[in-house]
Write an enzyme that holds these catalytic residues in place. Structure first.
Site, PDB file in Angstrom:
ATOM      1  N   SER A  83       0.836  -1.212   0.000  1.00 29.12           N
ATOM      2  CA  SER A  83       0.000   0.000   0.000  1.00 29.12           C
ATOM      3  C   SER A  83       0.867   1.258   0.000  1.00 29.12           C
ATOM      4  O   SER A  83       0.613   2.216  -0.729  1.00 29.12           O
ATOM      5  CB  SER A  83      -0.881   0.030   1.247  1.00 29.12           C
ATOM      6  OG  SER A  83      -1.830  -0.994   1.191  1.00 29.12           O
ATOM      7  N   ARG A 112       1.585   4.341  -2.953  1.00 27.32           N
ATOM      8  CA  ARG A 112       1.370   5.750  -2.608  1.00 27.32           C
ATOM      9  C   ARG A 112       2.666   6.548  -2.736  1.00 27.32           C
ATOM     10  O   ARG A 112       2.646   7.720  -3.139  1.00 27.32           O
ATOM     11  CB  ARG A 112       0.794   5.847  -1.191  1.00 27.32           C
ATOM     12  CG  ARG A 112      -0.663   5.386  -1.129  1.00 27.32           C
ATOM     13  CD  ARG A 112      -1.058   4.959   0.266  1.00 27.32           C
ATOM     14  NE  ARG A 112      -2.474   4.682   0.408  1.00 27.32           N
ATOM     15  CZ  ARG A 112      -3.070   3.523   0.084  1.00 27.32           C
ATOM     16  NH1 ARG A 112      -2.362   2.543  -0.446  1.00 27.32           N
ATOM     17  NH2 ARG A 112      -4.373   3.368   0.275  1.00 27.32           N
ATOM     18  N   GLY A 156      -5.692  -3.816  -7.904  1.00 25.67           N
ATOM     19  CA  GLY A 156      -6.827  -2.951  -7.603  1.00 25.67           C
ATOM     20  C   GLY A 156      -6.387  -1.609  -7.053  1.00 25.67           C
ATOM     21  O   GLY A 156      -6.990  -0.566  -7.344  1.00 25.67           O
ATOM     22  N   ARG A 175     -13.462  -6.872 -10.911  1.00 23.43           N
ATOM     23  CA  ARG A 175     -13.629  -6.169  -9.631  1.00 23.43           C
ATOM     24  C   ARG A 175     -14.396  -4.851  -9.801  1.00 23.43           C
ATOM     25  O   ARG A 175     -14.282  -4.179 -10.826  1.00 23.43           O
ATOM     26  CB  ARG A 175     -12.250  -5.944  -8.990  1.00 23.43           C
ATOM     27  CG  ARG A 175     -11.572  -7.271  -8.704  1.00 23.43           C
ATOM     28  CD  ARG A 175     -10.242  -7.110  -8.049  1.00 23.43           C
ATOM     29  NE  ARG A 175     -10.355  -6.582  -6.703  1.00 23.43           N
ATOM     30  CZ  ARG A 175      -9.329  -6.252  -5.950  1.00 23.43           C
ATOM     31  NH1 ARG A 175      -8.093  -6.402  -6.416  1.00 23.43           N
ATOM     32  NH2 ARG A 175      -9.514  -5.785  -4.737  1.00 23.43           N
ATOM     33  N   GLN A 226      -8.922   2.288  -0.557  1.00 26.12           N
ATOM     34  CA  GLN A 226      -8.693   2.635  -1.965  1.00 26.12           C
ATOM     35  C   GLN A 226      -9.662   3.723  -2.415  1.00 26.12           C
ATOM     36  O   GLN A 226      -9.276   4.667  -3.106  1.00 26.12           O
ATOM     37  CB  GLN A 226      -8.836   1.389  -2.839  1.00 26.12           C
ATOM     38  CG  GLN A 226      -7.752   0.360  -2.573  1.00 26.12           C
ATOM     39  CD  GLN A 226      -7.929  -0.918  -3.369  1.00 26.12           C
ATOM     40  OE1 GLN A 226      -8.922  -1.090  -4.083  1.00 26.12           O
ATOM     41  NE2 GLN A 226      -6.978  -1.820  -3.247  1.00 26.12           N
ATOM     42  N   ASP A 280      -6.882  -8.009   4.430  1.00 28.70           N
ATOM     43  CA  ASP A 280      -6.150  -8.921   3.535  1.00 28.70           C
ATOM     44  C   ASP A 280      -5.652 -10.172   4.253  1.00 28.70           C
ATOM     45  O   ASP A 280      -5.038 -11.037   3.627  1.00 28.70           O
ATOM     46  CB  ASP A 280      -4.947  -8.192   2.921  1.00 28.70           C
ATOM     47  CG  ASP A 280      -5.390  -7.095   1.963  1.00 28.70           C
ATOM     48  OD1 ASP A 280      -6.481  -7.236   1.367  1.00 28.70           O
ATOM     49  OD2 ASP A 280      -4.665  -6.096   1.810  1.00 28.70           O
ATOM     50  N   LYS A 307     -12.279  -9.186  -3.612  1.00 27.44           N
ATOM     51  CA  LYS A 307     -10.814  -9.036  -3.641  1.00 27.44           C
ATOM     52  C   LYS A 307     -10.273  -9.678  -4.925  1.00 27.44           C
ATOM     53  O   LYS A 307     -11.024  -9.911  -5.850  1.00 27.44           O
ATOM     54  CB  LYS A 307     -10.203  -9.653  -2.377  1.00 27.44           C
ATOM     55  CG  LYS A 307     -10.589  -8.905  -1.100  1.00 27.44           C
ATOM     56  CD  LYS A 307     -10.046  -7.493  -1.123  1.00 27.44           C
ATOM     57  CE  LYS A 307     -10.471  -6.686   0.076  1.00 27.44           C
ATOM     58  NZ  LYS A 307     -10.120  -5.263  -0.062  1.00 27.44           N
ATOM     59  N   ARG A 314     -12.599 -14.399  -1.975  1.00 30.14           N
ATOM     60  CA  ARG A 314     -11.821 -15.088  -0.932  1.00 30.14           C
ATOM     61  C   ARG A 314     -12.706 -15.832   0.065  1.00 30.14           C
ATOM     62  O   ARG A 314     -12.278 -16.837   0.625  1.00 30.14           O
ATOM     63  CB  ARG A 314     -10.926 -14.092  -0.188  1.00 30.14           C
ATOM     64  CG  ARG A 314      -9.745 -13.663  -1.016  1.00 30.14           C
ATOM     65  CD  ARG A 314      -8.801 -12.748  -0.276  1.00 30.14           C
ATOM     66  NE  ARG A 314      -7.718 -12.351  -1.172  1.00 30.14           N
ATOM     67  CZ  ARG A 314      -6.973 -11.267  -1.018  1.00 30.14           C
ATOM     68  NH1 ARG A 314      -7.188 -10.454   0.008  1.00 30.14           N
ATOM     69  NH2 ARG A 314      -6.021 -10.992  -1.877  1.00 30.14           N
ATOM     70  N   ARG A 365      -2.660 -13.971  -2.175  1.00 27.08           N
ATOM     71  CA  ARG A 365      -2.788 -14.291  -0.745  1.00 27.08           C
ATOM     72  C   ARG A 365      -3.392 -15.685  -0.539  1.00 27.08           C
ATOM     73  O   ARG A 365      -3.067 -16.366   0.437  1.00 27.08           O
ATOM     74  CB  ARG A 365      -3.589 -13.218  -0.021  1.00 27.08           C
ATOM     75  CG  ARG A 365      -2.906 -11.848  -0.119  1.00 27.08           C
ATOM     76  CD  ARG A 365      -3.354 -10.869   0.913  1.00 27.08           C
ATOM     77  NE  ARG A 365      -3.043  -9.506   0.475  1.00 27.08           N
ATOM     78  CZ  ARG A 365      -1.850  -8.926   0.608  1.00 27.08           C
ATOM     79  NH1 ARG A 365      -0.862  -9.562   1.181  1.00 27.08           N
ATOM     80  NH2 ARG A 365      -1.658  -7.683   0.175  1.00 27.08           N
TER      81      ARG A 365
END
Ligand code: S3P
Length: 476
Positions: free
Chosen positions: A47, A51, A119, A147, A194, A345, A372, A376, A430
């Site tokens: 993340s 950024r 995403g 998504r 997000q 997550d 996700k 999931r 994941r």
């Protein structure tokens, strides 16, 4: 240069021949192993890496970012920015220089932007694109194209951008940005960092002051970094416990060097593996300890895991620390819905820990898991059931019956899941890593059909785990 960055991809650890030429998939198999021992440093926070690139790109001046995650998702963000004229160069391992073009300084991209599996790239970049008066055509892989993008289309359209997307607000999608956006007062309808971040990035280009309200707090990396770069941003708690973020348009963002902490979501795999593989004792160094990312660690402690944090220090406006994890018995717990955003997550790997615990673990408020990289909620249930774990979904609650008091097998106390399954990872990194961890304790090895998605967030995962003593290899 950036194109050749992900040099520790899972596929390369076993030679490209391990990847099926026909399908492009790379199966991997994890088998029960002895105690995990040693020290591991998780890769840079995903993340924060996205950024760091995006915010440095729209700042004035050059920024040096250290510890950047060099994974496919982050490369997708870097490529998108480079297509818009931003100079981004790797100058050493994890060390990157970004030449900021200033708020409003992106060029029109000369081609379609491919966000791959990411995403975060797609949604945050939409916030930047919304404020530049030309068309940005974006697409992604089969997972990303499923998504929901409506959650960013809606607020950004209200601010003045236009979107043409596939049915149901999906990618491929074209963003037609506006010269100047309208300030907005926006209550984020789903807990999503997000969406919040996309609106905050667009608000940098809006006339006047915007306000973003979150009923449930989510990761605040965007807010911290914007403040660090000089934005006029204030975040306060309202009378009903909501978070109210106020931001002024057209700030002078000045490029500054940054250090990216280790990713707590990636560290989670080693933490759970060490907790459930009998006799293990490992140290995980430099984990980001942002409170909005801490839910898994809190839950593991409630389950009775032996975790010791030490050496807290500051890195790039975030606290990082080192974590010792020793194997021991775990007990089932009830994980409240309010905790979901701080570990959104981590449910696949928590479900693996829960399957080894004594008693039932109930995980509530998991509706967002359905959208996700894969569904999931369904994937965890199907995979665990195939491994002999009793599991149920009730609405958006996941219930796992721990096997720890049955079979008498894995040595922490009680039993281990049966394993022996071939789990489909559905383009989801994941899920892939979680089921490999399950294989390390299961009675029979667990195979995943495709390990290639692991490179989106954790290049070097297999190498790191093998160095700790894990038995992960290409199936023969
Ligand atoms: C992220 C926010 C979360 C998380 C994702 C990364 C971010 O998504 O699942 O992996 O960097 O802002 P949502 O905002 O959809 O909850």
């Amino acid at each position: 240069m950036i194109e050749k960055v992900p040099n520790h991809q899972a596929g390369q650890q076993f030679g490209e021949q391990a990847k099926s030429a026909a399908s492009g998939k790379m199966p991997l198999r994890a088998a029960r192993c002895g105690a995990l021992k040693g020290r591991v440093t998780p890769p840079g926070d995903k993340s924060i890496s996205h950024r760091a690139l995006m915010l440095s790109a729209i700042s004035m001046g050059e920024a040096r970012v250290t510890g950047l995650l060099e994974s496919e998702d982050v490369v997708a963000t870097a490529q998108a920015l480079r297509q818009c004229g931003v100079l981004i160069d790797q100058v050493g391992p994890g060390e990157w220089l970004i030449g900021g073009v200033g708020v409003h300084g992106l060029d029109q991209p000369g081609n379609i932007i491919d966000m791959g599996n990411s995403g975060t790239s797609a949604r945050l970049f939409s916030g930047l694109a919304a404020a530049h008066p030309f068309a940005f055509h974006m697409t992604g892989d089969a997972s990303l194209r499923k998504r929901p993008m409506g959650r960013v289309i809606e607020p950004l359209s209200r601010m003045g951008a236009q979107f043409i997307g596939a049915a149901g607000g999906r990618m491929p999608m074209t963003v037609i940005g506006a010269e100047t956006l309208l300030a907005i007062e926006y209550e984020v309808p789903v807990p999503s960092a997000q969406v919040k971040s996309a609106v905050l990035l667009a608000a940098l280009h809006a006339k006047g002051r915007s306000q973003v309200i979150e009923r449930v707090a989510t990761r605040d990396h965007t807010e911290r970094m914007l403040r660090y770069l000089g934005a006029d941003l204030e975040s306060v708690t309202g009378t009903d416990g909501e978070t109210i973020i106020t931001i002024d348009g057209f700030p002078d963002l000045l490029a500054r060097d940054m250090t990216v902490p280790g990713d707590p979501s990636s560290a989670a795999f080693a933490a759970v593996a060490a907790a459930i593989v009998p006799g293990s004792e490992i140290e995980i160094t430099g984990i980001g300890r942002n409170p909005q990312r801490a839910g898994l660690y809190q839950t593991l402690e409630e389950m009775g895991a032996d975790l010791t944090w030490q050496g807290d220090r500051q890195a790039g406006g975030e606290t990082v620390g080192d974590l010792m994890v020793r194997a021991g018995p775990l007990k089932g717990v009830d994980v409240p819905a309010a905790r979901a955003p701080s570990m959104i997550d981590e449910y696949p790997i928590l479900a693996v820990a829960a399957s080894c615990a004594v008693g039932r673990t109930v995980m509530r408020g998991l509706g967002e898991l359905r959208v996700k990289e894969s569904d999931r909620l369904a994937g965890i249930a199907t995979g665990l059931a195939a491994c002999g774990v009793e599991v149920a979904i009730e609405g958006d609650t996941l219930i796992v019956e721990g096997i720890g008091n049955k079979n008498g097998g894995n040595g922490t106390k009680g039993g281990a899941p049966m394993g022996g399954a071939n789990v489909a990872t559905a383009l989801d990194h994941r899920m892939a890593m979680s089921f490999l961890v399950l294989g390390l304790v299961a009675d029979a090895p667990v195979t995943i059909d495709d390990a290639t998605p692991i490179s989106t967030s954790y290049p070097g995962f297999v190498e790191s785990f093998t160095a700790l003593g894990a038995d992960i290899s290409a199936p023969s």
